[in-house]
Write an enzyme that holds these catalytic residues in place. Structure first.
Site, PDB file in Angstrom:
ATOM      1  N   HIS A  34      81.344 -27.393  30.947  1.00 29.02           N
ATOM      2  CA  HIS A  34      79.967 -26.904  30.865  1.00 29.02           C
ATOM      3  C   HIS A  34      79.608 -26.709  29.385  1.00 29.02           C
ATOM      4  O   HIS A  34      80.486 -26.486  28.536  1.00 29.02           O
ATOM      5  CB  HIS A  34      79.830 -25.569  31.597  1.00 29.02           C
ATOM      6  N   GLU A  63      78.291 -24.282  27.604  1.00 29.23           N
ATOM      7  CA  GLU A  63      78.691 -23.040  26.932  1.00 29.23           C
ATOM      8  C   GLU A  63      80.173 -23.032  26.614  1.00 29.23           C
ATOM      9  O   GLU A  63      80.599 -22.645  25.521  1.00 29.23           O
ATOM     10  CB  GLU A  63      78.405 -21.809  27.811  1.00 29.23           C
ATOM     11  N   CYS A 103      76.772 -19.841  34.476  1.00 28.02           N
ATOM     12  CA  CYS A 103      77.466 -19.702  35.763  1.00 28.02           C
ATOM     13  C   CYS A 103      78.544 -18.623  35.616  1.00 28.02           C
ATOM     14  O   CYS A 103      78.777 -18.119  34.513  1.00 28.02           O
ATOM     15  CB  CYS A 103      78.088 -21.041  36.152  1.00 28.02           C
ATOM     16  N   CYS A 116      81.214 -19.606  32.853  1.00 28.94           N
ATOM     17  CA  CYS A 116      80.723 -19.528  31.474  1.00 28.94           C
ATOM     18  C   CYS A 116      80.394 -18.087  31.098  1.00 28.94           C
ATOM     19  O   CYS A 116      80.606 -17.682  29.945  1.00 28.94           O
ATOM     20  CB  CYS A 116      79.523 -20.444  31.296  1.00 28.94           C
TER      21      CYS A 116
END
Lengths: 151, 151
Positions: B53, B55, B83, B86
């Protein structure tokens, strides 16, 4: 097929490797069809990486091995209750089952501080089994911190 | 010193890069002392990595750049509400501040489904600012999914 203690002992061996580097001894393995397909141990200090927890490393390795980001059909064994980040990675990777050794009352996110994994909030809910070789997994951590304080 | 919208636009450019690979357009940058030190965009499908992801990639890169896992003194800008994984990586990396674009009602863990980051449960609590260029960040995602449905 080997049993849960067999795989947890493999995760414990990973934790022992972490300790040899002076890392907090936490280990994890990912299993599919009764075989270990990925291993990981805490490498936060050595790698200077805040995401280098045992579970996250094992999950990334398992994705490499399987060739896809979905770890459906896989089991994760980890010696200590996962933190929020690793609990999130368990949800994101769609691992089927999570077997946990010792609990982490101060930072655990699978029952201690919160329960991120056994939740219907997300689009995946793995099965969780707590307490696999909990005492032995916890003793590794206690020994590590006891020795650290003596230095 | 550049303002929050300046850095969010840099995160949006990362999201645009993700879209060129057919990835869901989410982008992030890490800032220290008014300078972007790390960038990341969603690469889950291309890298076949459930942890790839925006981040998490930006945070790992920032740790490499700073030479340590603690991102104290750093700000994270991300186009979509993080999420659970993260959000956990934000806590683990000890980022000071998090600036969020659009909210994610279905999977967000910084106010939507739960609030992992603005919590006293952990040993670090970053400051969170919601709604930085929220409409533009959200529009990128809407456009992406609209085009996807047309294919």
């Amino acid at each position: 097929m080997p049993d849960h203690e067999f795989f947890m002992r493999a995760a414990m061996r990973e934790a022992e490797i972490a300790a040899t580097y002076g890392e907090v001894p936490i280990g994890a393995v990912v299993v599919r069809d009764g075989e270990i397909i990925a291993r990981g141990h805490n490498m936060r200090e050595m790698w200077k990486d805040p995401t280098a927890h045992a579970e996250l490393i094992a999950i990334r390795e398992a994705a490499r091995v399987t060739g896809g980001w979905r770890l459906t059909g896989c089991q994760l064994y980890v010696t200590l209750e996962p933190c929020p980040m690793c609990s999130g990675s368990i949800i994101m990777s769609r691992v089927d089952e999570v077997y946990i050794g010792a609990m982490d009352p101060k930072g655990g996110a699978v029952g201690s501080k919160i329960n991120l994994v056994e939740s219907d909030a997300w689009n995946h809910r793995p099965t969780v089994v707590h307490g696999v070789l909990a005492e032995e997994c916890g003793a590794m951590l206690k020994d590590f911190f006891r020795k650290l304080r003596r230095k």
